[in-house]
Design an enzyme around this catalytic site. Structure first.
Site, PDB file in Angstrom:
ATOM      1  N   VAL A   1       0.819  -1.210   0.000  1.00 49.97           N
ATOM      2  CA  VAL A   1       0.000   0.000   0.000  1.00 49.97           C
ATOM      3  C   VAL A   1       0.860   1.270   0.000  1.00 49.97           C
ATOM      4  O   VAL A   1       2.044   1.234   0.301  1.00 49.97           O
ATOM      5  CB  VAL A   1      -0.966   0.014   1.205  1.00 49.97           C
ATOM      6  N   GLU A   2       0.232   2.396  -0.330  1.00 52.41           N
ATOM      7  CA  GLU A   2       0.876   3.707  -0.439  1.00 52.41           C
ATOM      8  C   GLU A   2       2.082   3.653  -1.374  1.00 52.41           C
ATOM      9  O   GLU A   2       3.122   4.253  -1.108  1.00 52.41           O
ATOM     10  CB  GLU A   2       1.285   4.238   0.944  1.00 52.41           C
ATOM     11  N   GLY A   3       1.934   2.949  -2.485  1.00 53.63           N
ATOM     12  CA  GLY A   3       3.012   2.826  -3.454  1.00 53.63           C
ATOM     13  C   GLY A   3       3.714   1.496  -3.302  1.00 53.63           C
ATOM     14  O   GLY A   3       4.379   1.250  -2.301  1.00 53.63           O
TER      15      GLY A   3
END
Length: 822
Positions: A500-502
């Site tokens: 998540v988040e990249g």
């Protein structure tokens, strides 16, 4: 020999000037003075004159602007503008969004360590510490992770109420809007503590305080939006989520196909200008329970209702859950960690322009808004979660390895287990230093674009390694899920944090070096901007200043890299004490090597460098580990240079340096232009690679720290939930360590006597009876051994269930229906 002396003098002075980065005029003056002195001391007059002529030919055209600008700079500027890679709007926004802090010094090749040391020690405010000691501690006591992850697949209602009532969702909301107004450091400490006991709870609290409506409204919202939504977000009347990722745009967020068409529509009984939205989002945390949805979409105005621009660009909006056409509520199941996550969909959903975050003025500025806020959220939530899990793992697994015995010996005494324990301790020490450094950067008011990606990537990667080593040491204790298992859910959660988040693969190969090489470099971005100035004279003058500054910078780094390689970075000025000075020297060396390799890569590859992801990833690893090692040294200094922490610091630094050399080696051996790779190798590693992985002796020291009560172990566990309550099996195991250590001499005495005796008792209690009767142990020592047996049983036991308890509710309903039909 006298003939060679003037040329040797020129070379030596040039090398010294380059090493110390002296100005060109200073170098020329010193060189001329040195030549005269050599002549007077007996050097060949002819050779001295020839050397002086060469010095003049090389320096005068560079020193005289009337010659340099038209004959040298102008042609180079023309060539530069031709090879300058075009920057997309997306790349331009990303480069301009962040600020440059300590990472810029690391890219300089000559870090000014005062800059790092003068950063204030991260310190919590009184209200933040009180919140940690009060509501956070109480919330941790309420956590029953088995009930959350297996029985309910959700937080219990009383926990939701507690979180809202105590404003956990409003930690970042300013106090004037009813929030807690915590600093980034306070936010980090709360998430870290919650993550030490439950990844579900930390995710639930972390997301509203990371990228989401509150953060975006604080920075860009209209006053009306702030006044309405921020108090409701602070006290939990609104539960937020943010929809960015969709089936066709994950890491490539700028390609989102979700769209909104400007049109007229009805809103609250009035006919207004707004946007009709069509969107399909997935993986959205808190979506199933959210009442306020943030949404990223591409905005179009085909009829020119609000202006002449048809494709307005990425825009952000707020959708109340009950907006007609919004489909939300279904859940995804992320690796059985069961935090609230699911899709959001909608077709022809109308909202007025007043629901755009920032109003109509911020239409089309969504990407800029996201990039600026992503760097803040990415700096805190996931690194803090990794820190909480790793620190708790180090404490509990260290205690478990002392308690659990095989072949009559604590398993932590076996060298194979020691290696894993050392990795856990070293990684936990590193993660906590790195996570705190990135949170402190945000707390200082920075927008740490590059450090945030470094922190997110490396904290979550090392967190996964800690989870893996924890499972290996625990063995059967780790793989059997149940209320007694403190590690299994963390193992399942590790890939979630990686993703998540990249996604980490993309973060490493595209973002860290790709962004850092331009944003952090002392000259590249300046050159790019100066080459695009509209005024021709100003463009030439600025480009000239930046270009020759860059050339001197490159020469200096080549000299410094070679010198540090020859001396193994054992000489030279460096800060620190007698213990850490060697580490600072090593980082000076690799800073120069990074700057040299980065410059060469950008010069030879230009715009193609962004497609050389393996090279970018390896150079990014060098920058990352330089930043990590700096964070470790800063932590050590901030904590007063505690001698008991030195094994943890040494393991972590040696590990970072080993990774730096591996990455540099891989980058140079695979450099696209092979002869240049060979030349760089000779400058960076003139005597070959020297760095070694942490030694067995050092691993033994780190493992011993984790398995014994001591100050270093206590410091490592500061900020995690170790209270030994019923629902915290890890905290109970950790609390047993001192008791176990005190009982070990009695246990050894008893077992030795038992081995040399001829008693017939086979069960433990009967053996104790005979031990007391035979005088091997006293009655008090018997109680001590009984208590040791009890805590050992609690530490090593696993759960078992009636088979029906493990069947899904759907299966049971189907079975009941079948029995009813029969």
């Amino acid at each position: 020999m006298s003939i060679a002396i003037p040329f040797i003098v020129l070379l030596v002075v040039g090398v010294i000037a380059a090493y110390h980065r002296l100005r060109l005029a200073v170098w020329v003056a010193i060189s001329a003075t040195a030549l005269v002195a050599a002549w007077l001391l007996g050097a060949s007059p002819v050779a001295s004159i020839v050397a002086g002529v060469l010095l003049a030919l090389a320096s005068l055209p560079l020193l005289i602007p009337a010659i340099r600008l038209p004959l040298i700079t102008a042609p180079l500027l023309k060539f530069y503008t031709k090879i300058l890679p075009p920057l997309s709007e997306t790349e331009r926004v990303a480069l301009e969004a962040g600020t440059v802090g300590w990472e810029g010094e690391l890219f300089s090749g000559k870090p000014d360590w005062k800059v790092l040391h003068e950063q204030p020690k991260p310190t919590l405010r009184e209200d933040e510490q009180a919140f940690l000691d009060g509501p956070v501690e109480e919330l941790c006591r309420m956590v029953d992770d088995w009930d959350i992850t297996h029985v309910r697949a959700d937080l219990p209602p009383e926990m939701w109420d507690f979180i809202k009532k105590n404003k956990f969702f409003g930690m970042i909301v300013p106090k004037e809007y009813g929030g807690l107004g915590f600093t980034a450091l306070g936010n980090h400490k709360v998430i870290q503590k919650l993550a030490s006991v439950s990844s579900v709870v930390s995710s639930t609290v972390g997301v509203p305080n990371s990228l989401g409506p509150a953060e975006l409204l604080m920075h860009y919202g209209t006053q009306e939006q702030k006044d309405h939504y921020l108090p409701r977000l602070a006290d939990g009347r609104e539960v937020p989520c943010f929809g960015l990722t969709g089936p066709w745009a994950g890491s490539d967020a700028t390609s989102i196909p979700d769209f909104g068409i400007v049109c007229m529509g009805d809103w609250n009984g009035a006919r207004v200008v707004g946007v009709k939205l069509t969107f399909d989002k997935r993986y959205i945390t808190l979506a199933p329970v959210a009442s306020l949805i943030g949404l990223a979409f591409r905005m179009y105005d085909p009829d020119g209702i609000i202006g002449d621009k048809k494709d307005i660009g990425i825009t952000l909006a707020l959708l109340p859950r009950d907006t007609p056409g919004v489909e939300v509520g279904r859940r995804a199941m992320p690796l059985n960690c069961t935090f609230q996550n699911g899709p959001i969909r909608g077709m022809d959903v109308f909202i007025p322009l007043s629901q755009l975050i920032g109003g109509e003025a911020y239409a089309g500025k969504g990407w800029q808004m996201l990039v600026e806020c992503l760097s803040i959220g990415r700096s805190i939530t996931l690194p803090s979660s990794a820190s909480g899990g790793a620190k708790m793992g180090a404490r509990v697994v260290g205690a478990y390895a002392r308690i659990r015995k095989q072949f009559g010996l604590s398993i932590g005494r076996f060298e194979g287990v020691e290696e894993a324990l050392a990795r856990i301790g070293g990684h936990a020490y590193t993660i906590s230093a790195l996570a705190e450094a990135s949170a402190a950067a945000v707390a200082r008011g920075e927008l740490p674009a590059v450090p945030s990606t470094i922190s997110k990537y490396h904290c979550t990667e090392m967190g996964r390694e800690v989870a893996r080593d924890t499972m290996d040491i625990l063995g059967g204790k780790g793989i059997i899920l149940g209320p007694r298992n403190f590690a299994g859910r963390n193992w399942q959660a590790a890939p979630i944090m990686i993703t998540v988040e990249g996604a980490n693969i993309m973060t490493r190969s595209l973002m860290i070096f790709g962004q850092g090489a331009i944003l952090c470099h002392p000259w590249v971005l300046k050159e790019m901007k100066s080459a695009m100035l509209p005024d021709e004279r100003e463009r030439l003058r600025e480009f000239d200043r930046n270009l020759f500054g860059h050339i001197g910078f490159a020469i200096s780094n080549a000299v410094r890299s070679f010198w540090f390689g020859l001396t193994a970075a054992t000489v030279g000025r460096a800060p620190g004490d007698t213990y850490t000075r060697r580490y600072y020297r090593k980082l000076n060396r690799y800073s120069a090597a990074l700057a040299l390799c980065a410059d060469t890569s950008m010069l030879l590859l230009g715009g193609k460098l962004k497609f050389k992801e393996s090279l970018s990833g390896r150079l990014g690893d060098v920058l990352s580990n330089l930043y990590i090692a700096s964070s470790l040294l800063k932590r050590y200094e901030d904590e007063g240079r505690p001698a008991t922490d030195q094994p943890l610091l040494a393991w972590s630094i040696h590990n970072a340096v080993y990774k730096i050399e591996n990455s540099l080696s891989s980058a140079l051996r695979n450099f696209p232009v092979r002869p240049v790779g060979w030349l760089l190798w000779s400058l960076v590693f003139p005597l070959g690679r020297r760095a070694q992985y942490p030694s067995d002796r050092l691993c033994h020291k780190v493992a011993s720290l984790l398995m014994s009560p001591n100050e270093a172990r206590d410091r490592l566990g500061v900020g995690v939930f170790t209270t030994p309550c019923e629902n915290n099996p890890g905290g109970r195991i950790d609390s047993y360590l001192s008791q176990v250590v005190l009982a070990e001499p009695v246990e050894r005495k008893f077992l030795k006597a038992l081995k040399n005796s001829d008693i017939e008792a086979l069960d433990f209690r009967s053996q104790l009876d005979e031990g007391v009767a035979e005088g091997w142990i006293t009655a008090e020592e018997r109680k001590q051994l009984e208590a040791l047996r009890e805590v050992t049983i609690d530490a090593i036991s696993v759960d078992d269930f009636d088979p029906e308890e493990l069947r899904s509710a759907g299966y049971r309903r189907e079975a009941d229906s079948g029995r009813a039909a029969a």
